[in-house]
Design an enzyme around this catalytic site. Structure first.
Site, mmCIF file in Angstrom:
data_model
loop_
_atom_site.group_PDB
_atom_site.id
_atom_site.type_symbol
_atom_site.label_atom_id
_atom_site.label_comp_id
_atom_site.label_asym_id
_atom_site.label_seq_id
_atom_site.Cartn_x
_atom_site.Cartn_y
_atom_site.Cartn_z
ATOM 1 N N LYS A 36 0.682 -1.309 0.146
ATOM 2 C CA LYS A 36 -0.091 -0.030 -0.009
ATOM 3 C C LYS A 36 1.022 1.293 0.100
ATOM 4 C CE LYS A 36 -0.494 -0.744 4.945
ATOM 5 N NZ LYS A 36 -1.115 -1.111 6.263
ATOM 6 N N TYR A 246 14.394 30.389 6.903
ATOM 7 C CA TYR A 246 13.252 31.143 7.138
ATOM 8 C C TYR A 246 13.214 31.011 8.646
ATOM 9 C CZ TYR A 246 10.592 30.336 2.779
ATOM 10 O OH TYR A 246 10.503 30.398 1.546
HETATM 11 C C1 LIG Z 1 0.027 -2.188 6.773
HETATM 12 C C2 LIG Z 1 -0.556 -3.353 7.009
HETATM 13 C C3 LIG Z 1 0.308 -4.502 7.115
HETATM 14 C C4 LIG Z 1 1.984 -4.226 7.316
HETATM 15 O O1 LIG Z 1 2.263 -3.752 8.431
HETATM 16 P P1 LIG Z 1 3.944 -3.487 8.703
HETATM 17 O O2 LIG Z 1 3.626 -2.824 10.148
HETATM 18 O O3 LIG Z 1 4.164 -2.287 7.781
HETATM 19 O O4 LIG Z 1 4.471 -4.754 8.601
HETATM 20 C C5 LIG Z 1 -0.074 -5.791 7.462
HETATM 21 N N1 LIG Z 1 -1.605 -5.895 7.800
HETATM 22 C C6 LIG Z 1 -2.405 -4.818 7.414
HETATM 23 C C7 LIG Z 1 -3.869 -5.109 7.573
HETATM 24 C C8 LIG Z 1 -1.915 -3.728 7.303
HETATM 25 O O5 LIG Z 1 -2.800 -2.732 7.218
#
Ligand SMILES: *Cc1c(COP(=O)(O)O)cnc(C)c1O
Length: 341
Positions: A36, A246
């Protein structure tokens, strides 16, 4: 087109090595990959290509829009949508190729009414974020559904001693005894590090694939994947008592060379690095701007056009900036030249 003045160097061997280590920690469980947010900012399509070649079969995005963006997802592998199908996703969801995770009773009803086939189901075992409640899952709501993977998600896996971990595992195992599915899945990166009992049939690492260290015990085994560098736009001499950037927050204690580098908060180098970041040319001084940072170059002698490594060791950059390792990765912007080695 001219090449951008900032780069991500991405280590494909490290990505694959990290996946293999995580898979190994899960014993006989399959090991998937959370891709994702465009592969945690690294580039989802490139991640799929490399992990698929290494044997990874299960990939997870958040939304159908993210799934659609992976137009060349290899056939034969599984792409799952964690947030499930909204009404407006149903046509795409039913077309196949992507498996929805059903999270709400409305999503279950929508999937049933449309005659949807194979699906995953997320049950909330204590995080109170996304998923059916345990009561809903046990109510008969799921009877007859073709559940590929029943999953849940750990709230505190990065705190190995937290009592919620064992509670969630206990609850999930109880559900496993009641709800038939092809596979059961609970562990993210940190969950994998809690031990084999958490791996069940399928693990879903994200962060650690990309070089993040979910818990200190993983540190010796996880290799960095992302390197950041930016070019020097200007080298200037700043007089004693003059300020930089800044808000004039940095004042030169003596006459000093200052290098201005082509990276800023629009590139995910957020303002938490103001006066805190580190680079191969010296420490960041003053505030991070949108497109630029200033570096104390007293200990180096960079020239215009030089490429300077930006300190991006995830645990230490996280500690310095106050941003999580997840935020550091997922806010990397679109202005980088991404180079895989
Ligand atoms: C993002 C996510 C993961 C991966 O989690 P990490 O902490 O990045 O390893 C696994 N399962 C679900 C449902 C997630 O939303």
């Amino acid at each position: 087109m001219p090449e951008p003045p900032l780069r991500l160097s991405l280590d494909g061997d490290a990505l694959v090595a990290n996946w293999r280590w995580l898979r190994g920690q899960g014993g006989s469980a399959a090991c998937g990959a959370a891709i994702k947010a465009d592969g945690y900012g690294v580039g989802a399509a490139s991640v799929v290509e490399r992990l698929a070649a290494a044997g990874c079969r299960d990939f997870f995005v958040s939304t159908f829009a993210e799934a659609a963006a992976l137009s060349r997802f290899p056939p034969g592998l599984s792409l799952s949508v964690l947030h499930g199908p909204r009404a407006e996703d149903m046509a795409v969801a039913l077309a196949g190729g992507v498996i929805p995770v059903l999270n709400t009773s409305e999503q279950v009803a929508r999937w049933r009414a449309a005659g949807g086939g194979r699906c995953h189901v997320m049950v909330d075992t204590g995080m109170n974020r996304l998923g059916l409640s345990v009561e809903e899952a046990r109510s008969g709501l799921l009877d007859g559904l073709a559940i590929d993977t029943l999953m849940s998600h750990l709230a505190c896996a990065d705190e190995p001693g937290h009592p919620l971990n064992e509670q969630q595992l206990f609850t999930f195992r109880m559900l496993r005894g009641m709800i038939p599915a092809q596979r059961y899945s609970l562990a993210n990166s940190a969950g994998i590090c809690l031990g084999r009992r958490y791996a069940l049939g399928l693990t879903r690492p994200g962060l650690a694939l990309y070089g993040g260290i979910p818990v200190p015990v993983a540190a010796p085994h996880i290799r960095p994947v992302v390197g950041v560098s930016a070019q020097v736009v200007q080298l200037r001499s700043v007089a004693k008592g003059a300020s930089v950037g800044y808000g004039a927050t940095f004042v030169a204690p003596e006459p000093m060379p200052v290098a201005i580098l082509n990276i800023g908060y629009a590139d995910g180098y957020l303002r938490g690095f103001s006066d805190k970041g580190d680079t191969d040319a010296g420490p960041v001084i003053g505030r991070v701007s949108m497109d630029l940072i200033a570096v104390d170059a007293r200990g180096s002698s960079p020239r215009e056009g030089d490429w300077i490594g930006i300190g991006f060791d995830l645990p230490s950059a996280s500690a310095a900036s106050g941003l999580s390792q997840y935020e550091l990765l997922t806010t990397l912007g679109h202005r980088y030249q991404r180079r895989w080695t």
